[in-house]
Design an enzyme around this catalytic site. Structure first.
Site, PDB file in Angstrom:
ATOM      1  N   THR A 124      33.091  38.950  12.267  1.00 26.02           N
ATOM      2  CA  THR A 124      33.379  38.892  13.709  1.00 26.02           C
ATOM      3  C   THR A 124      32.644  40.005  14.458  1.00 26.02           C
ATOM      4  O   THR A 124      33.025  40.374  15.573  1.00 26.02           O
ATOM      5  CB  THR A 124      34.894  39.010  13.976  1.00 26.02           C
ATOM      6  OG1 THR A 124      35.354  40.288  13.505  1.00 26.02           O
ATOM      7  CG2 THR A 124      35.666  37.892  13.303  1.00 26.02           C
ATOM      8  N   ASN A 166      27.070  39.296  18.908  1.00 29.61           N
ATOM      9  CA  ASN A 166      27.095  39.530  17.459  1.00 29.61           C
ATOM     10  C   ASN A 166      25.772  39.165  16.795  1.00 29.61           C
ATOM     11  O   ASN A 166      25.395  39.745  15.779  1.00 29.61           O
ATOM     12  CB  ASN A 166      28.228  38.732  16.795  1.00 29.61           C
ATOM     13  CG  ASN A 166      29.578  39.359  17.046  1.00 29.61           C
ATOM     14  OD1 ASN A 166      29.672  40.544  17.366  1.00 29.61           O
ATOM     15  ND2 ASN A 166      30.621  38.567  16.940  1.00 29.61           N
TER      16      ASN A 166
HETATM   17  O1  RIB Z   1      30.224  38.055  21.858  1.00 31.08           O
HETATM   18  C1  RIB Z   1      31.549  38.316  21.477  1.00 31.08           C
HETATM   19  C2  RIB Z   1      31.594  39.050  20.173  1.00 31.08           C
HETATM   20  O2  RIB Z   1      30.951  40.316  20.301  1.00 31.08           O
HETATM   21  C3  RIB Z   1      33.027  39.379  19.719  1.00 31.08           C
HETATM   22  O3  RIB Z   1      33.069  39.414  18.330  1.00 31.08           O
HETATM   23  C4  RIB Z   1      33.251  40.755  20.273  1.00 31.08           C
HETATM   24  O4  RIB Z   1      34.242  41.474  19.524  1.00 31.08           O
HETATM   25  C5  RIB Z   1      31.899  41.368  20.063  1.00 31.08           C
HETATM   26  O5  RIB Z   1      31.819  41.790  18.707  1.00 31.08           O
HETATM   27 CA    CA Z   2      33.854  41.465  17.218  1.00 29.25          CA
END
Ligand code: RIB
Ligand code: CA
Length: 310
Positions: A124, A166
């Protein structure tokens, strides 16, 4: 039924915190460990945040610090959303929980190699730790059941018009993961932007009245305020816990197999998850891309998850 073994790699991060909360007590999941990466904030911040979250929730799960910068490119963070600490808002008790001494990448490799059953890798945050683990020891590919990631979008990004955080934060690591041949479920902005944590959702979760719901409310107060300031939304999109909800009940998402390639070469679209939604390229699909979410089911799962805590 056997619990699904998962390793959660994250960059807490308010929504990462809710992913940890949802995974931490669910009877269908065996959260083997939490590995942390730089992303929303620096590694010093994200590792401390992960420890505060597991300590606050009383979760007996080990936390491992991983990579403090992307594989190749310059580090980027998201302080505009998550604040200087990466978890602005909640006030935690003095921190007594400590990191495991092993580096997260070594932990991922060792745990996978030694496991006699497959493990699902949930990411994540930027995919640096997993990308490095795959390059360090390709034998782990035989031990990973599936990568379930929050990241990307087949529509618009949230850092550039093309790219989601991410992925663009370490597009090279994402490229390694998306070309690994592993089964992938991509939970992108296309569905996470439908899970908006409106004030009435926060009020609903506040009524659960335990330590988990208090943490949820304290997290969302900051997260929703900053999302409104940056994107103008009345509720913040609760991106990361959707990966966990999918593992608990896959019916919460509708997915579509698509050939998906990470753009690591262009300028304007660097970091884009190029998803071939209509199959123009006639290439084998490389990811199950989420195209819809049962939002009511998702919020019910969040509420149920809060009730699992004292
Ligand atoms: O774009 C959203 C993502 O980027 C989520 O995982 C947020 O926590 C950041 O990591
Ligand atoms: Ca995240």
């Amino acid at each position: 039924m056997d619990k699904k073994k998962i390793i959660l790699d994250c960059d807490p991060g308010h929504d990462d915190a809710v992913a940890i909360l949802l995974a931490g007590k669910n009877p269908k999941l065996d959260l083997l460990g939490i590995t942390v990466v730089a992303g929303n904030q620096t590694l010093e911040n994200t590792q401390r945040n992960a420890l505060n979250i597991v300590q606050c929730l009383g979760l007996d799960v080990s936390v491992y610090a991983g990579c403090r910068q992307p594989m190749i490119r310059k580090k980027m963070t998201a302080g505009d959303i998550h604040g200087e600490s990466g978890l602005d808002g909640p006030v935690f008790e003095p921190l007594t929980r400590t990191l495991e001494p092993e580096h997260a990448v070594s932990y991922i490799v060792k745990t996978l190699i030694e496991s006699d059953t497959p493990i699902t890798m949930v990411t994540t945050g930027p995919m640096t730790n997993l990308g490095m683990a795959i390059r360090m020891e390709p034998r782990i590919l035989d031990k990973i059941e599936r990568i379930v990631l929050m990241g990307g979008a087949y529509t618009n990004g949230n850092v550039t018009p093309a790219a989601e955080f991410n992925i663009i934060a370490d597009a090279d690591a994402a490229y390694v993961c998306f070309t690994s041949g592993l089964p992938i479920t991509m939970v992108g902005l296309d569905v996470t932007r439908k899970a908006l944590c409106y004030p009435e959702i926060v009020e609903r979760m506040d009524k659960v009245g335990n330590k988990a719901s208090k943490l949820f409310v304290d997290l969302m107060k900051h997260f929703c305020k900053s999302q409104k300031e940056v994107f103008g939304w009345e509720g913040g999109p609760l991106h990361d816990p959707i990966t966990i909800a999918y593992l608990i009940d896959p019916d919460v998402l509708t997915t579509k197999p698509m050939y998906t390639e990470i753009d690591i070469r262009s300028t304007q679209s660097y970091g884009r998850t190029n998803c071939d939604y209509f199959g123009y390229l006639k290439k084998e699909p490389t990811a199950d891309v989420a195209i819809d979410i049962d939002v009511e089911k998702f919020w019910n799962m969040i509420e149920e998850g809060l009730h699992l805590y004292d």
